[in-house]
Design an enzyme around this catalytic site. Structure first.
Site, mmCIF file in Angstrom:
data_model
loop_
_atom_site.group_PDB
_atom_site.id
_atom_site.type_symbol
_atom_site.label_atom_id
_atom_site.label_comp_id
_atom_site.label_asym_id
_atom_site.label_seq_id
_atom_site.Cartn_x
_atom_site.Cartn_y
_atom_site.Cartn_z
ATOM 1 N N ARG A 99 -47.058 -4.574 -61.438
ATOM 2 C CA ARG A 99 -47.122 -4.758 -62.883
ATOM 3 C C ARG A 99 -45.786 -4.404 -63.512
ATOM 4 O O ARG A 99 -45.136 -3.440 -63.110
ATOM 5 C CB ARG A 99 -48.207 -3.854 -63.471
ATOM 6 C CG ARG A 99 -49.557 -4.489 -63.468
ATOM 7 C CD ARG A 99 -50.655 -3.529 -63.836
ATOM 8 N NE ARG A 99 -50.374 -2.707 -65.011
ATOM 9 C CZ ARG A 99 -51.293 -1.917 -65.594
ATOM 10 N NH1 ARG A 99 -52.522 -1.864 -65.103
ATOM 11 N NH2 ARG A 99 -50.986 -1.193 -66.643
ATOM 12 N N ARG A 104 -45.928 6.029 -70.460
ATOM 13 C CA ARG A 104 -47.388 5.844 -70.507
ATOM 14 C C ARG A 104 -48.107 7.186 -70.360
ATOM 15 O O ARG A 104 -49.137 7.420 -70.995
ATOM 16 C CB ARG A 104 -47.834 4.858 -69.415
ATOM 17 C CG ARG A 104 -47.491 3.407 -69.782
ATOM 18 C CD ARG A 104 -47.549 2.479 -68.596
ATOM 19 N NE ARG A 104 -48.870 2.342 -68.050
ATOM 20 C CZ ARG A 104 -49.109 1.937 -66.796
ATOM 21 N NH1 ARG A 104 -48.116 1.636 -65.992
ATOM 22 N NH2 ARG A 104 -50.334 1.807 -66.374
ATOM 23 N N LYS A 145 -58.913 3.965 -62.691
ATOM 24 C CA LYS A 145 -59.932 3.477 -63.629
ATOM 25 C C LYS A 145 -60.383 2.061 -63.292
ATOM 26 O O LYS A 145 -61.568 1.781 -63.249
ATOM 27 C CB LYS A 145 -59.429 3.489 -65.080
ATOM 28 C CG LYS A 145 -59.223 4.860 -65.668
ATOM 29 C CD LYS A 145 -59.005 4.787 -67.181
ATOM 30 C CE LYS A 145 -57.770 4.006 -67.586
ATOM 31 N NZ LYS A 145 -56.492 4.613 -67.155
ATOM 32 N N ARG A 147 -48.150 0.953 -56.421
ATOM 33 C CA ARG A 147 -49.328 0.099 -56.679
ATOM 34 C C ARG A 147 -48.989 -1.389 -56.657
ATOM 35 O O ARG A 147 -47.974 -1.819 -57.200
ATOM 36 C CB ARG A 147 -49.885 0.491 -58.055
ATOM 37 C CG ARG A 147 -51.070 -0.326 -58.492
ATOM 38 C CD ARG A 147 -51.870 0.423 -59.499
ATOM 39 N NE ARG A 147 -51.285 0.426 -60.837
ATOM 40 C CZ ARG A 147 -51.922 0.902 -61.905
ATOM 41 N NH1 ARG A 147 -53.130 1.418 -61.790
ATOM 42 N NH2 ARG A 147 -51.333 0.880 -63.086
ATOM 43 N N ARG A 192 -58.482 4.307 -76.674
ATOM 44 C CA ARG A 192 -57.312 5.019 -76.162
ATOM 45 C C ARG A 192 -56.720 5.939 -77.219
ATOM 46 O O ARG A 192 -55.674 6.522 -77.005
ATOM 47 C CB ARG A 192 -56.259 3.998 -75.730
ATOM 48 C CG ARG A 192 -56.004 3.989 -74.216
ATOM 49 C CD ARG A 192 -54.927 2.950 -73.965
ATOM 50 N NE ARG A 192 -54.344 2.993 -72.671
ATOM 51 C CZ ARG A 192 -54.686 2.204 -71.657
ATOM 52 N NH1 ARG A 192 -55.707 1.380 -71.768
ATOM 53 N NH2 ARG A 192 -54.031 2.257 -70.524
#
Ligand code: AMP
Length: 215
Positions: A161, A172, A13, A127, A88
């Site tokens: 992160r 999540r 995203k 990531r 969300r």
């Protein structure tokens, strides 16, 4: 144009939002980035949001909706915006509708980035994000930077992160399925939903999204 981007964590995203916002000359509004900026500046809002984020839970609506609304009311957003990570859940989607209706505006499209769950976990685990710009995203295997830990684009420091750890990612994803996925039906019912297969080259996905928006 007023666009919402949805999709599970790791769907790309942030990356797609940065390209699309640039192509369309509208601001990229990421509630995750706004929270992270508040945390690094140690604001009261950041302090309230941090524990929820670290656990991979949604930050409560009474914090999130006001913050998103304030950002959408900034002068650079009068002619449009691309929302990344907001809404969300259904109550945020309803609050957004209400806000737009009051201002005599409406959404033009909701882009749903579709990726398989196995792929998402692989993407997130490797990531690495640049401290200078969260749109500079790398992956230790799929998109390794030339020098480990250094952003190819600006030389910034790459980091993982806090909420990209495997345990938090699982939560999540669970939160995505139970709380965020219902907004897909909500927007489908409004005729706004466009599904974009998000596998493959970043530029190809951007092109698919741009083609869908032109229609
Ligand atoms: P993101 O950068 O979009 O993956 O967001 C990171 C984290 O920020 C999420 O896991 C949530 O804890 C929090 N967050 C971001 N956007 C929202 C939102 N619209 N509602 C509630 N929490 C959010």
């Amino acid at each position: 144009m007023r666009i919402v981007l949805v999709g599970p964590p790791g769907a790309g995203k942030g990356t797609q939002a940065a390209f699309l916002a640039k192509n369309l000359s509208i601001p990229h509004i990421s509630t995750g980035d706004l929270f992270r900026a508040n945390i690094s500046q140690n604001t009261e809002l950041g302090q309230r949001a941090k524990a929820f984020m670290d656990a991979g839970d949604l930050v409560p609506d009474e914090i999130t909706i006001g913050m998103a609304k304030d950002r959408m009311e900034q002068p650079d957003a009068v002619n449009g915006f691309l929302l990344d990570g907001f809404p969300r859940n259904v109550s945020q989607a309803e609050a957004l509708d209400e806000m737009l209706q009051t201002a005599g505006m409406k959404l033009d499209a909701v882009l749903d980035l579709e990726v398989e769950e196995d792929e998402v976990v692989k993407r997130i685990a490797g990531r690495r994000i640049c401290r200078n710009d969260s749109a500079h995203v790398f992956h230790v295997v799929y998109a390794a930077p030339k020098a480990a830990g250094v952003c190819d684009t600006c030389g910034g420091e790459l980091y993982q992160r806090d909420d990209d750890s495997e345990a938090t990612v699982r939560n999540r994803l669970e939160v995505y399925h139970t709380q965020t996925e219902p907004i897909i039906d909500y927007y489908k019912a409004q005729g706004l939903l466009v599904t974009i297969p998000a596998l493959g080259e970043v530029a190809d996905v951007t092109q698919r999204a741009m083609d869908a928006l032109k229609k």
